[in-house]
Design a protein around this motif. Structure first.
Motif, short mmCIF file in Angstrom:
data_model
loop_
_atom_site.label_atom_id
_atom_site.label_comp_id
_atom_site.label_asym_id
_atom_site.label_seq_id
_atom_site.Cartn_x
_atom_site.Cartn_y
_atom_site.Cartn_z
N GLU A 10 27.83 47.75 39.07
CA GLU A 10 27.64 47.48 40.49
C GLU A 10 28.95 47.71 41.22
N ILE A 11 28.87 48.10 42.49
CA ILE A 11 30.07 48.26 43.31
C ILE A 11 30.78 46.91 43.44
N GLY A 12 32.03 46.87 43.00
CA GLY A 12 32.84 45.67 43.16
C GLY A 12 32.58 44.54 42.20
N ALA A 13 31.59 44.69 41.32
CA ALA A 13 31.24 43.61 40.39
C ALA A 13 32.12 43.66 39.15
N PRO A 14 32.27 42.53 38.43
CA PRO A 14 33.03 42.54 37.18
C PRO A 14 32.47 43.59 36.22
N LEU A 15 33.35 44.20 35.47
CA LEU A 15 32.95 45.22 34.50
C LEU A 15 32.37 44.57 33.26
N ARG A 16 31.46 45.29 32.58
CA ARG A 16 30.77 44.74 31.42
C ARG A 16 31.07 45.55 30.17
N ILE A 17 31.26 44.85 29.05
CA ILE A 17 31.41 45.50 27.75
C ILE A 17 30.02 45.79 27.20
N GLY A 38 45.91 53.43 30.42
CA GLY A 38 46.46 52.64 31.51
C GLY A 38 45.39 52.23 32.49
N VAL A 39 45.62 51.08 33.14
CA VAL A 39 44.73 50.61 34.19
C VAL A 39 45.42 50.88 35.52
N CYS A 40 44.90 51.85 36.26
CA CYS A 40 45.53 52.35 37.48
C CYS A 40 44.83 51.76 38.71
N HIS A 41 45.58 51.65 39.81
CA HIS A 41 44.98 51.15 41.05
C HIS A 41 43.83 52.05 41.50
N SER A 42 43.86 53.33 41.13
CA SER A 42 42.76 54.23 41.47
C SER A 42 41.46 53.80 40.80
N ASP A 43 41.57 53.14 39.64
CA ASP A 43 40.36 52.61 39.00
C ASP A 43 39.76 51.48 39.83
N LEU A 44 40.62 50.65 40.40
CA LEU A 44 40.14 49.60 41.31
C LEU A 44 39.47 50.23 42.53
N ASN A 45 40.09 51.28 43.06
CA ASN A 45 39.49 51.96 44.22
C ASN A 45 38.10 52.49 43.87
N ALA A 46 37.96 53.07 42.67
CA ALA A 46 36.66 53.59 42.25
C ALA A 46 35.64 52.48 42.11
N GLU A 345 38.44 43.90 25.98
CA GLU A 345 37.68 42.75 26.48
C GLU A 345 38.36 42.06 27.66
N ASP A 346 39.66 42.32 27.86
CA ASP A 346 40.40 41.66 28.95
C ASP A 346 40.51 42.53 30.19
N ILE A 347 39.69 43.55 30.29
CA ILE A 347 39.81 44.52 31.37
C ILE A 347 39.70 43.87 32.75
N ASN A 348 38.83 42.89 32.91
CA ASN A 348 38.67 42.28 34.23
C ASN A 348 39.90 41.50 34.67
N LYS A 349 40.66 40.97 33.71
CA LYS A 349 41.91 40.29 34.05
C LYS A 349 42.91 41.29 34.64
N ALA A 350 42.93 42.49 34.08
CA ALA A 350 43.82 43.53 34.61
C ALA A 350 43.43 43.90 36.04
N PHE A 351 42.14 44.00 36.30
CA PHE A 351 41.68 44.32 37.65
C PHE A 351 42.00 43.18 38.61
N ASP A 352 41.86 41.94 38.15
CA ASP A 352 42.16 40.79 39.01
C ASP A 352 43.63 40.78 39.42
N SER A 353 44.50 41.26 38.55
CA SER A 353 45.94 41.22 38.85
C SER A 353 46.30 42.09 40.04
#
Length: 372
Positions: A10-17, A38-46, A345-353
């Motif tokens: 979903e747009i903007g929703a937490p990512l799922r494993i 790497g977890v890039c800010h462009s991934d957050l934009n997407a 499994e910790d991907i959403n923590k990276a996005f939250d940062s």
């Protein structure tokens, strides 16, 4: 084959494993076991972009090992250590023939549609199609990518550092070395000291600039910039930036200004701070609703160059290995760009940062899958 992957549902929703099915590579494709991404800010934009096809697997900064190749693949073989480029090129169009492979149009239609180059996907979940991101989708244990996305690196190159070369590192380095063509003894101002700007500083240092001026609002970023090669800093929120830069350059302005901020006001300031006959390079992506305004008075008399640069004008197969060798020779800092190492499994923590204004943003969180 089945593999574990992070799926955007979903747009903007937490990512799922999820356990995702990955089809085998076609004739001009390569199966890569992802070792780091790497977890890039462009991934957050997407994640927040309503045009991102759903469901999709994000991620575009990756490194790994080639485990299978299609019958037409010639550039890599099984067992090669590779960094991935999200701008594969055809090699035959007018842009490619003149060495401007970063401007090749072959990847952009598929990139926006969420497919590989042939307009189809190799991903599925419960029998339903899953889309690719930037032709790479590195937030997964494995990925199938175009052959022209696979750049062989030295075996000594560590995976985490290698993963960063394919986006912010190459873009910043290229902005200084390839796009601006910084010359020995010159003066350079870098606007926006983030994951791209700090590598533009490194590129300017390697090119031999005598004075490298980091420009940003964050004092923390300006201090970090010094460790990567900035000789001077300017806080853009504390006065007339153009006058401060002229004062640092004998009243003339800088020979080269590189805007990595994506802010049209910063780009305009960079242009005004560039001396007559100098070059201003814009590598940051602007908000398409904004307009870039430059002073018209005397425009023709100053002889300055204004250049937009996509992907830092790099040629991945030439420039990625150069950056890797510079790193291995101790001349390019990559260790310092790995801010933290996490599991998938910790991907959403990276996005939250990304939403934490106190977090250091000069570098990347890197997802590791067990390699070194």
């Amino acid at each position: 084959m089945k593999m574990k992957a992070v799926v955007m549902t979903e747009i903007g929703a937490p990512l799922r494993i999820e356990e995702v099915e990955l089809a085998e590579p076609k004739a001009n494709e390569v199966l890569v076991k992802i070792e780091a991404t790497g977890v890039c800010h462009s991934d957050l934009n997407a994640l927040h972009d309503e045009t991102t096809p759903i469901p999709t697997i994000l991620g575009h900064e990756g490194s790994g090992i080639v485990v299978e190749v299609g019958p037409n693949v010639k550039n890599v073989k099984i067992g090669d250590k590779v960094a991935l480029s999200w701008v594969p090129f055809c090699g035959t169009c007018e842009f490619c023939q003149t060495g401007q492979v970063n401007l090749c149009e072959s990847a952009f239609g598929p990139m926006f549609e969420g497919t590989l180059l042939d307009g189809t996907t190799r991903l599925s979940l419960n029998g339903e199609k899953v889309y690719h991101n930037s032709l790479l989708s590195t937030f997964a244990e494995y990925t199938v990518v175009p052959e022209m996305s696979c750049v062989k690196l030295p075996d000594e190159m560590p995976f985490a550092q290698a993963s960063l070369i394919g986006c912010g590192v190459a873009t910043g380095y290229g902005a200084a070395v390839k796009a601006a063509k910084v010359t020995p003894g010159s003066t350079v101002a870098i606007f926006g000291i983030g994951g791209v700007g700090v590598n533009a500083i490194q590129g300017a240092r390697i090119a031999g600039a005598s004075k490298i001026i980091a420009c940003d609002l964050k004092e923390q970023n300006l201090e970090i910039a010094k460790t990567f090669g900035a000789t001077h800093t300017v806080n853009v929120g504390e006065g007339n930036v153009v006058e401060m830069l002229k004062e640092l350059t004998g009243g003339f302005g800088v020979h080269f200004a590189i805007d990595c901020s994506g802010n049209t006001n910063a780009a305009s300031t960079a242009w005004q701070a560039t001396r007559k006959g100098g070059t201003t390079v814009v590598v940051g992506a602007f908000n398409p609703k904004r307009e870039l305004t430059l002073p018209a008075n005397g425009f023709h008399r100053v002889g300055k160059n204004l250049k937009g640069s996509f992907y830092g004008d790099v040629h991945p197969f030439l420039d990625f290995p150069i950056i890797a060798e510079l790193y291995l020779d101790g001349k390019f800092k990559l260790d310092e760009l790995v801010l933290s190492r996490i599991q998938l499994e910790d991907i959403n923590k990276a996005f939250d940062s990304f939403h934490n204004q106190c977090c250091v943003n000069v570098g990347r969180t890197v997802i590791e899958f067990g390699g070194k």
